[in-house]
Design a protein around this motif. Structure first.
Motif, short mmCIF file in Angstrom:
data_model
loop_
_atom_site.label_atom_id
_atom_site.label_comp_id
_atom_site.label_asym_id
_atom_site.label_seq_id
_atom_site.Cartn_x
_atom_site.Cartn_y
_atom_site.Cartn_z
N ASN A 44 -6.01 -13.10 10.14
CA ASN A 44 -6.24 -12.26 8.97
C ASN A 44 -7.40 -11.29 9.18
O ASN A 44 -7.33 -10.12 8.79
N LYS A 45 -8.46 -11.76 9.79
CA LYS A 45 -9.60 -10.89 10.06
C LYS A 45 -9.24 -9.81 11.08
O LYS A 45 -9.67 -8.67 10.96
N ALA A 46 -8.46 -10.17 12.09
CA ALA A 46 -8.07 -9.19 13.10
C ALA A 46 -7.23 -8.07 12.49
O ALA A 46 -7.44 -6.90 12.79
N ILE A 47 -6.30 -8.46 11.64
CA ILE A 47 -5.43 -7.44 11.03
C ILE A 47 -6.23 -6.57 10.06
O ILE A 47 -6.08 -5.34 10.05
N LEU A 48 -7.09 -7.17 9.24
CA LEU A 48 -7.83 -6.39 8.25
C LEU A 48 -8.99 -5.60 8.85
O LEU A 48 -9.23 -4.46 8.44
N LEU A 49 -9.72 -6.18 9.77
CA LEU A 49 -10.91 -5.51 10.30
C LEU A 49 -10.64 -4.62 11.51
O LEU A 49 -11.41 -3.71 11.79
N ILE A 50 -9.57 -4.89 12.23
CA ILE A 50 -9.25 -4.08 13.41
C ILE A 50 -7.99 -3.26 13.18
O ILE A 50 -7.95 -2.06 13.39
N GLY A 51 -6.92 -3.93 12.73
CA GLY A 51 -5.63 -3.28 12.60
C GLY A 51 -5.55 -2.20 11.55
O GLY A 51 -5.02 -1.12 11.79
N LEU A 52 -6.09 -2.46 10.37
CA LEU A 52 -6.01 -1.49 9.28
C LEU A 52 -6.80 -0.21 9.55
O LEU A 52 -6.25 0.89 9.39
N PRO A 53 -8.06 -0.29 9.99
CA PRO A 53 -8.76 0.95 10.32
C PRO A 53 -8.12 1.69 11.49
O PRO A 53 -8.04 2.93 11.49
N LEU A 54 -7.65 0.93 12.48
CA LEU A 54 -7.00 1.56 13.62
C LEU A 54 -5.70 2.25 13.19
O LEU A 54 -5.39 3.35 13.64
N PHE A 55 -4.95 1.62 12.29
CA PHE A 55 -3.73 2.22 11.76
C PHE A 55 -4.02 3.53 11.04
O PHE A 55 -3.32 4.52 11.21
N THR A 56 -5.07 3.54 10.24
CA THR A 56 -5.44 4.75 9.50
C THR A 56 -5.82 5.88 10.45
O THR A 56 -5.35 7.02 10.30
N VAL A 57 -6.66 5.59 11.42
CA VAL A 57 -7.11 6.61 12.37
C VAL A 57 -5.94 7.13 13.21
O VAL A 57 -5.79 8.34 13.40
N LEU A 58 -5.10 6.22 13.69
CA LEU A 58 -3.96 6.63 14.52
C LEU A 58 -2.94 7.45 13.72
O LEU A 58 -2.35 8.38 14.24
N THR A 59 -2.74 7.09 12.45
CA THR A 59 -1.80 7.86 11.62
C THR A 59 -2.28 9.30 11.46
O THR A 59 -1.50 10.24 11.63
N ILE A 60 -3.55 9.48 11.17
CA ILE A 60 -4.10 10.84 11.03
C ILE A 60 -4.01 11.59 12.35
O ILE A 60 -3.62 12.76 12.40
N TRP A 61 -4.33 10.91 13.44
CA TRP A 61 -4.28 11.55 14.75
C TRP A 61 -2.85 11.94 15.12
O TRP A 61 -2.60 13.05 15.62
N PHE A 62 -1.87 11.07 14.85
CA PHE A 62 -0.48 11.38 15.16
C PHE A 62 0.06 12.50 14.29
O PHE A 62 0.86 13.32 14.75
N ILE A 63 -0.35 12.57 13.03
CA ILE A 63 0.12 13.65 12.16
C ILE A 63 -0.38 15.00 12.69
O ILE A 63 0.32 16.01 12.62
N ARG A 64 -1.57 15.02 13.24
CA ARG A 64 -2.10 16.26 13.81
C ARG A 64 -1.49 16.58 15.18
O ARG A 64 -1.34 17.73 15.54
N LEU A 65 -1.13 15.57 15.95
CA LEU A 65 -0.68 15.74 17.32
C LEU A 65 0.83 15.95 17.44
O LEU A 65 1.28 16.74 18.27
#
Length: 92
Positions: A44-65
Protein backbone atom coordinates in the motif's frame (compact mmCIF):
# COMPACT_ATOMS: atom_id res chain seq x y z
CA UNK A 1 -16.91 24.46 -35.16
CA UNK A 2 -17.94 22.03 -37.87
CA UNK A 3 -18.28 18.31 -37.33
CA UNK A 4 -14.95 17.40 -38.99
CA UNK A 5 -13.01 19.71 -36.74
CA UNK A 6 -14.96 18.49 -33.70
CA UNK A 7 -14.20 14.89 -34.66
CA UNK A 8 -10.49 15.67 -35.09
CA UNK A 9 -10.38 17.39 -31.69
CA UNK A 10 -12.16 14.51 -29.95
CA UNK A 11 -9.94 12.00 -31.73
CA UNK A 12 -6.78 13.75 -30.59
CA UNK A 13 -8.01 14.02 -27.01
CA UNK A 14 -9.12 10.41 -26.75
CA UNK A 15 -6.08 8.90 -28.45
CA UNK A 16 -3.51 11.02 -26.63
CA UNK A 17 -5.33 10.76 -23.29
CA UNK A 18 -5.82 7.01 -23.56
CA UNK A 19 -2.24 6.36 -24.61
CA UNK A 20 -0.89 8.64 -21.88
CA UNK A 21 -3.03 7.07 -19.15
CA UNK A 22 -2.27 3.53 -20.29
CA UNK A 23 1.46 4.08 -20.67
CA UNK A 24 1.82 5.99 -17.43
CA UNK A 25 -0.22 3.42 -15.52
CA UNK A 26 1.86 0.55 -16.85
CA UNK A 27 5.22 2.20 -16.13
CA UNK A 28 4.16 3.43 -12.68
CA UNK A 29 2.97 -0.05 -11.75
CA UNK A 30 6.18 -1.72 -12.93
CA UNK A 31 8.52 0.80 -11.29
CA UNK A 32 6.57 0.81 -8.01
CA UNK A 33 6.64 -2.99 -8.00
CA UNK A 34 10.39 -3.13 -8.61
CA UNK A 35 11.08 -0.58 -5.88
CA UNK A 36 8.71 -2.39 -3.50
CA UNK A 37 10.60 -5.65 -3.95
CA UNK A 38 14.01 -3.99 -3.84
CA UNK A 39 13.48 -1.99 -0.64
CA UNK A 40 10.97 -4.37 1.05
CA UNK A 41 8.24 -1.69 1.27
CA UNK A 42 4.63 -2.49 2.13
CA UNK A 43 2.42 -2.79 -0.96
CA UNK A 44 0.00 0.00 0.00
CA UNK A 45 2.80 2.43 0.80
CA UNK A 46 4.62 1.61 -2.44
CA UNK A 47 1.54 2.26 -4.54
CA UNK A 48 0.54 5.45 -2.72
CA UNK A 49 3.98 6.99 -2.11
CA UNK A 50 5.77 5.88 -5.27
CA UNK A 51 3.18 4.78 -7.83
CA UNK A 52 0.68 7.62 -7.58
CA UNK A 53 3.16 10.52 -7.87
CA UNK A 54 5.02 8.67 -10.62
CA UNK A 55 1.73 8.08 -12.46
CA UNK A 56 0.87 11.79 -12.27
CA UNK A 57 4.28 12.93 -13.53
CA UNK A 58 4.39 10.35 -16.32
CA UNK A 59 0.86 11.20 -17.47
CA UNK A 60 1.74 14.89 -17.82
CA UNK A 61 5.01 14.02 -19.56
CA UNK A 62 3.30 11.63 -22.00
CA UNK A 63 0.56 14.16 -22.83
CA UNK A 64 3.27 16.65 -23.80
CA UNK A 65 5.43 14.08 -25.63
CA UNK A 66 2.99 11.82 -27.46
CA UNK A 67 1.31 14.13 -30.03
CA UNK A 68 4.53 14.58 -32.02
CA UNK A 69 5.25 10.86 -32.13
CA UNK A 70 1.65 9.85 -32.85
CA UNK A 71 1.45 12.29 -35.77
CA UNK A 72 4.74 10.97 -37.11
CA UNK A 73 3.39 7.42 -36.91
CA UNK A 74 0.20 8.48 -38.73
CA UNK A 75 -2.14 7.67 -35.87
CA UNK A 76 -3.40 11.25 -35.44
CA UNK A 77 -5.07 13.15 -38.24
CA UNK A 78 -3.59 16.58 -38.84
CA UNK A 79 -6.28 17.81 -41.20
CA UNK A 80 -10.02 17.46 -40.54
CA UNK A 81 -10.53 16.35 -44.17
CA UNK A 82 -8.58 13.15 -43.48
CA UNK A 83 -10.68 12.14 -40.47
CA UNK A 84 -12.85 9.48 -41.97
CA UNK A 85 -14.90 8.34 -44.96
CA UNK A 86 -18.20 8.85 -43.14
CA UNK A 87 -17.85 12.64 -43.41
CA UNK A 88 -18.38 12.73 -47.18
CA UNK A 89 -20.83 15.41 -48.16
CA UNK A 90 -24.21 14.06 -49.19
CA UNK A 91 -25.53 15.11 -52.56
CA UNK A 92 -29.29 14.84 -52.69
Amino acid sequence: MNRRRLYATIQRGMVIGGAALGGAGCWAFVIAGILRLTFQIDENKAILLIGLPLFTVLTIWFIRLLPKHLRKAGILSDEPEKCGPWFKDRKS
